[in-house]
Design a protein around this motif. Structure first.
Motif, PDB file in Angstrom:
ATOM      1  N   PRO A  51       0.839  -1.204   0.000  1.00  0.00           N
ATOM      2  CA  PRO A  51       0.000   0.000   0.000  1.00  0.00           C
ATOM      3  C   PRO A  51       0.875   1.256   0.000  1.00  0.00           C
ATOM      4  N   ALA A  52       0.328   2.320  -0.571  1.00  0.00           N
ATOM      5  CA  ALA A  52       1.062   3.578  -0.637  1.00  0.00           C
ATOM      6  C   ALA A  52       1.096   4.222   0.747  1.00  0.00           C
ATOM      7  N   PRO A  53       2.190   4.873   1.098  1.00  0.00           N
ATOM      8  CA  PRO A  53       2.251   5.533   2.402  1.00  0.00           C
ATOM      9  C   PRO A  53       1.307   6.735   2.421  1.00  0.00           C
ATOM     10  N   PRO A  54       0.834   7.122   3.587  1.00  0.00           N
ATOM     11  CA  PRO A  54      -0.048   8.287   3.657  1.00  0.00           C
ATOM     12  C   PRO A  54       0.699   9.532   3.193  1.00  0.00           C
ATOM     13  N   PRO A  55       0.010  10.452   2.526  1.00  0.00           N
ATOM     14  CA  PRO A  55       0.699  11.604   1.949  1.00  0.00           C
ATOM     15  C   PRO A  55       1.272  12.559   2.985  1.00  0.00           C
ATOM     16  N   ASP A  56       0.625  12.714   4.102  1.00  0.00           N
ATOM     17  CA  ASP A  56       1.097  13.645   5.131  1.00  0.00           C
ATOM     18  C   ASP A  56       1.152  12.948   6.476  1.00  0.00           C
ATOM     19  N   SER A  57       1.839  13.563   7.366  1.00  0.00           N
ATOM     20  CA  SER A  57       1.900  13.019   8.711  1.00  0.00           C
ATOM     21  C   SER A  57       0.662  13.442   9.490  1.00  0.00           C
ATOM     22  N   TYR A  58       0.486  12.852  10.627  1.00  0.00           N
ATOM     23  CA  TYR A  58      -0.644  13.208  11.472  1.00  0.00           C
ATOM     24  C   TYR A  58      -0.526  14.647  11.938  1.00  0.00           C
ATOM     25  N   ARG A  59       0.682  15.094  12.170  1.00  0.00           N
ATOM     26  CA  ARG A  59       0.879  16.492  12.600  1.00  0.00           C
ATOM     27  C   ARG A  59       0.389  17.475  11.535  1.00  0.00           C
ATOM     28  N   ALA A  60       0.680  17.184  10.263  1.00  0.00           N
ATOM     29  CA  ALA A  60       0.205  18.062   9.186  1.00  0.00           C
ATOM     30  C   ALA A  60      -1.316  18.043   9.118  1.00  0.00           C
ATOM     31  N   TYR A  61      -1.906  16.860   9.295  1.00  0.00           N
ATOM     32  CA  TYR A  61      -3.363  16.762   9.310  1.00  0.00           C
ATOM     33  C   TYR A  61      -3.942  17.578  10.455  1.00  0.00           C
ATOM     34  N   ARG A  62      -3.333  17.455  11.626  1.00  0.00           N
ATOM     35  CA  ARG A  62      -3.817  18.183  12.796  1.00  0.00           C
ATOM     36  C   ARG A  62      -3.699  19.685  12.597  1.00  0.00           C
ATOM     37  N   ASP A  63      -2.598  20.119  11.984  1.00  0.00           N
ATOM     38  CA  ASP A  63      -2.425  21.558  11.711  1.00  0.00           C
ATOM     39  C   ASP A  63      -3.493  22.064  10.750  1.00  0.00           C
ATOM     40  N   ARG A  64      -3.772  21.293   9.694  1.00  0.00           N
ATOM     41  CA  ARG A  64      -4.830  21.706   8.758  1.00  0.00           C
ATOM     42  C   ARG A  64      -6.181  21.754   9.449  1.00  0.00           C
ATOM     43  N   ARG A  65      -6.474  20.754  10.277  1.00  0.00           N
ATOM     44  CA  ARG A  65      -7.752  20.704  10.979  1.00  0.00           C
ATOM     45  C   ARG A  65      -7.900  21.880  11.937  1.00  0.00           C
ATOM     46  N   ASP A  66      -6.835  22.201  12.665  1.00  0.00           N
ATOM     47  CA  ASP A  66      -6.895  23.332  13.590  1.00  0.00           C
ATOM     48  C   ASP A  66      -7.043  24.654  12.854  1.00  0.00           C
ATOM     49  N   ARG A  67      -6.342  24.784  11.726  1.00  0.00           N
ATOM     50  CA  ARG A  67      -6.441  26.011  10.932  1.00  0.00           C
ATOM     51  C   ARG A  67      -7.861  26.169  10.372  1.00  0.00           C
ATOM     52  N   GLN A  68      -8.464  25.066   9.929  1.00  0.00           N
ATOM     53  CA  GLN A  68      -9.833  25.114   9.425  1.00  0.00           C
ATOM     54  C   GLN A  68     -10.806  25.487  10.536  1.00  0.00           C
ATOM     55  N   ALA A  69     -10.616  24.920  11.715  1.00  0.00           N
ATOM     56  CA  ALA A  69     -11.490  25.251  12.843  1.00  0.00           C
ATOM     57  C   ALA A  69     -11.354  26.723  13.221  1.00  0.00           C
ATOM     58  N   LYS A  70     -10.138  27.251  13.159  1.00  0.00           N
ATOM     59  CA  LYS A  70      -9.932  28.670  13.464  1.00  0.00           C
ATOM     60  C   LYS A  70     -10.678  29.552  12.470  1.00  0.00           C
ATOM     61  N   TRP A  71     -10.600  29.199  11.181  1.00  0.00           N
ATOM     62  CA  TRP A  71     -11.317  29.986  10.171  1.00  0.00           C
ATOM     63  C   TRP A  71     -12.828  29.872  10.345  1.00  0.00           C
ATOM     64  N   ARG A  73     -14.439  29.379  13.199  1.00  0.00           N
ATOM     65  CA  ARG A  73     -14.806  30.208  14.360  1.00  0.00           C
ATOM     66  C   ARG A  73     -14.810  31.681  13.988  1.00  0.00           C
ATOM     67  N   ARG A  74     -13.816  32.107  13.199  1.00  0.00           N
ATOM     68  CA  ARG A  74     -13.751  33.505  12.773  1.00  0.00           C
ATOM     69  C   ARG A  74     -14.958  33.853  11.898  1.00  0.00           C
ATOM     70  N   TYR A  75     -15.339  32.954  11.013  1.00  0.00           N
ATOM     71  CA  TYR A  75     -16.481  33.202  10.148  1.00  0.00           C
ATOM     72  C   TYR A  75     -17.747  33.351  10.977  1.00  0.00           C
ATOM     73  N   ARG A  76     -17.941  32.442  11.934  1.00  0.00           N
ATOM     74  CA  ARG A  76     -19.136  32.527  12.783  1.00  0.00           C
ATOM     75  C   ARG A  76     -19.135  33.798  13.609  1.00  0.00           C
ATOM     76  N   ARG A  77     -17.972  34.251  14.047  1.00  0.00           N
ATOM     77  CA  ARG A  77     -17.890  35.459  14.852  1.00  0.00           C
ATOM     78  C   ARG A  77     -18.169  36.705  14.014  1.00  0.00           C
ATOM     79  N   GLU A  78     -17.617  36.751  12.793  1.00  0.00           N
ATOM     80  CA  GLU A  78     -17.764  37.947  11.967  1.00  0.00           C
ATOM     81  C   GLU A  78     -19.083  37.979  11.205  1.00  0.00           C
TER      82      GLU A  78
END
Length: 92
Positions: A51-71, A73-78
């Motif tokens: 099987p092919a290795p996953p494209p990103d590490s879990y840390r990269a996934y977590r960073d993307r997820r946190d960045r999306q959650a931040k955006w 929250r900002r959208y809901r606030r504004e």
């Protein structure tokens, strides 16, 4: 591939001396080549077995997820009304 496209374009240009539709075909061929054909190595046959290795590490996934959650929250606030309307649309 490049030589084939250039040769076909040259033939279309020569044919286009009498008929301008061939000029349009030559331009279309060059545009398609620039958009889709240039630099693409082609499709590799699917490999079976390992099987092919996953494209990103879990840390990269977590960073993307946190960045999306931040955006979000900002959208809901504004934009509280739009966010409320979208939430209302999801529950139907």
């Amino acid at each position: 591939m490049r030589s084939f496209v250039l040769a076909a374009t040259a033939v279309l240009v020569v044919l286009g001396i009498e008929n301008h539709v061939w000029w349009l075909a030559a331009v279309t061929l060059l545009c398609l080549y620039v958009r889709h054909g240039r630099g693409s190595p082609g499709t590799a046959p699917p490999t079976t077995g390992t099987p092919a290795p996953p494209p990103d590490s879990y840390r990269a996934y977590r960073d993307r997820r946190d960045r999306q959650a931040k955006w979000e929250r900002r959208y809901r606030r504004e934009r509280p009304f739009e966010a409320r309307r979208q939430e209302h649309g999801r529950t139907k």
